[in-house]
Design a protein around this motif. Structure first.
Motif, PDB file in Angstrom:
ATOM      1  N   SER B  35       0.823  -1.206   0.000  1.00 38.68           N
ATOM      2  CA  SER B  35       0.000   0.000   0.000  1.00 38.68           C
ATOM      3  C   SER B  35       0.855   1.254   0.000  1.00 38.68           C
ATOM      4  O   SER B  35       2.048   1.210   0.321  1.00 38.68           O
ATOM      5  CB  SER B  35      -0.873   0.059   1.263  1.00 38.68           C
ATOM      6  N   TRP B  47      -4.953   6.705   3.613  1.00 38.28           N
ATOM      7  CA  TRP B  47      -4.650   5.592   2.718  1.00 38.28           C
ATOM      8  C   TRP B  47      -4.877   6.046   1.286  1.00 38.28           C
ATOM      9  O   TRP B  47      -5.918   6.617   0.956  1.00 38.28           O
ATOM     10  CB  TRP B  47      -5.546   4.410   3.059  1.00 38.28           C
ATOM     11  N   PHE B  50      -3.698   0.449  -2.855  1.00 37.81           N
ATOM     12  CA  PHE B  50      -2.823  -0.708  -2.726  1.00 37.81           C
ATOM     13  C   PHE B  50      -2.845  -1.551  -3.981  1.00 37.81           C
ATOM     14  O   PHE B  50      -3.732  -1.397  -4.843  1.00 37.81           O
ATOM     15  CB  PHE B  50      -3.175  -1.516  -1.480  1.00 37.81           C
ATOM     16  N   THR B  99       3.882   0.579   2.500  1.00 45.35           N
ATOM     17  CA  THR B  99       3.666  -0.374   3.563  1.00 45.35           C
ATOM     18  C   THR B  99       3.543  -1.782   3.001  1.00 45.35           C
ATOM     19  O   THR B  99       3.133  -1.978   1.860  1.00 45.35           O
ATOM     20  CB  THR B  99       2.374  -0.080   4.351  1.00 45.35           C
ATOM     21  N   ASP B 101       1.446  -5.167   3.425  1.00 46.55           N
ATOM     22  CA  ASP B 101       0.090  -5.402   3.893  1.00 46.55           C
ATOM     23  C   ASP B 101      -0.140  -6.846   4.306  1.00 46.55           C
ATOM     24  O   ASP B 101       0.379  -7.778   3.698  1.00 46.55           O
ATOM     25  CB  ASP B 101      -0.903  -5.062   2.788  1.00 46.55           C
ATOM     26  N   GLN B 108      -7.613  -6.743   1.641  1.00 47.81           N
ATOM     27  CA  GLN B 108      -6.501  -6.139   2.358  1.00 47.81           C
ATOM     28  C   GLN B 108      -6.916  -5.918   3.792  1.00 47.81           C
ATOM     29  O   GLN B 108      -8.055  -5.502   4.054  1.00 47.81           O
ATOM     30  CB  GLN B 108      -6.143  -4.799   1.713  1.00 47.81           C
ATOM     31  N   MET B 111      -1.558  -2.870   7.881  1.00 49.18           N
ATOM     32  CA  MET B 111      -0.187  -2.683   7.403  1.00 49.18           C
ATOM     33  C   MET B 111       0.796  -3.024   8.520  1.00 49.18           C
ATOM     34  O   MET B 111       0.796  -2.346   9.554  1.00 49.18           O
ATOM     35  CB  MET B 111       0.031  -1.224   6.969  1.00 49.18           C
ATOM     36  N   TRP B 114       6.225  -0.551   7.693  1.00 45.58           N
ATOM     37  CA  TRP B 114       6.171   0.751   7.038  1.00 45.58           C
ATOM     38  C   TRP B 114       7.585   1.203   6.672  1.00 45.58           C
ATOM     39  O   TRP B 114       8.527   0.978   7.427  1.00 45.58           O
ATOM     40  CB  TRP B 114       5.566   1.795   7.973  1.00 45.58           C
TER      41      TRP B 114
END
Lengths: 113, 124
Positions: B35, B47, B50, B99, B101, B108, B111, B114
């Motif tokens: 993502s 967000w 992704f 990120t 996931d 999804q 996360m 990162w």
């Protein structure tokens, strides 16, 4: 989109005391067939990337101290930080993953009183 | 060690395009969805979108606020995820994080890793 609303926006807690952060979703994020709540919590310290703390509303990520706990179901959730430490100063975010479009709460800033 | 390293950010004029990259190491990139999440100055996390793994056709999902201007892609041979941003606006100014996931099938979840982020500033 599912709207996530956190409260309060900020709070100041004395060292060793308990911080309580609330997160409310605009619709239930409990998936009835699995009885799982599709909610995660993250900690974001200045100058660092966010860090996953809690998933499935109450499951603690590996390595996260047990003073962090998550609870709640349906639309109302809580992140509790027991015995607050100086290193817990951060902004905390909830995030739902019930819908394909993920959304975060607005964040709650935790400071030391 | 699992690492995600973003690059390619910088100062860009409004209306231009930019591609930022996320180079990963320490895990099997091709097995994971990835993502992009951004944080505008003084704002919270948002967000962006992704991309699923190739096992799920590498399909993508986007936030409504960026759909049509942002494109996420991946090169599994290089372990890199990309975020292409077209027609940049001043409100795209943000730190952009990639990120790793946690997913189940086509869905999804959250996360778990990162990157440190790359800063994109859109200004004339």
């Amino acid at each position: 989109d599912i709207v996530m609303t956190q409260s309060p926006d900020s709070l100041a807690v004395s060292l060793g005391e308990t911080a309580t952060i609330n997160c409310k979703s605009s619709q239930s994020i409990l998936y009835s067939s699995t009885n799982n709540n599709y909610l995660a919590w993250y900690q974001h310290k200045p100058g660092h990337p966010p860090k996953l703390l809690i998933y499935w509303a109450s499951a603690r990520e590996s390595g996260v101290p047990d003073r962090f706990s998550g609870s709640g179901s349906g639309t109302d959730f809580t992140l509790t930080i027991s015995s607050l430490q100086a290193e817990d100063v951060a902004v905390y975010y909830c995030q739902q993953y019930y819908s394909t479009t993920l959304t975060f709460g607005g964040g709650t800033k935790v400071e030391i009183k | 060690e699992v690492q995600l390293v973003e690059s390619g950010g910088g100062l860009v004029q409004p209306g231009r395009s930019l591609r930022i990259s996320c180079t990963v190491s320490g895990f099997s990139f091709g097995d994971y969805a990835m993502s992009w999440v951004r944080q505008a100055p003084g704002k919270g996390l948002e967000w962006v979108g992704f991309i699923r793994s190739k096992a799920y056709d590498g399909t993508t999902e986007y936030a409504a606020s960026v759909k049509g201007r942002f494109t996420i892609s991946r090169d599994d041979s290089k372990s890199i995820a990309y975020l292409q941003i077209n027609s940049l606006k001043t409100e795209d100014t943000a730190v952009y994080y990639c990120t790793r996931d946690v997913t189940s099938g086509w869905s999804q979840y959250y996360m778990d890793v990162w990157g440190k982020g790359t800063t994109v500033t859109v200004s004339s």
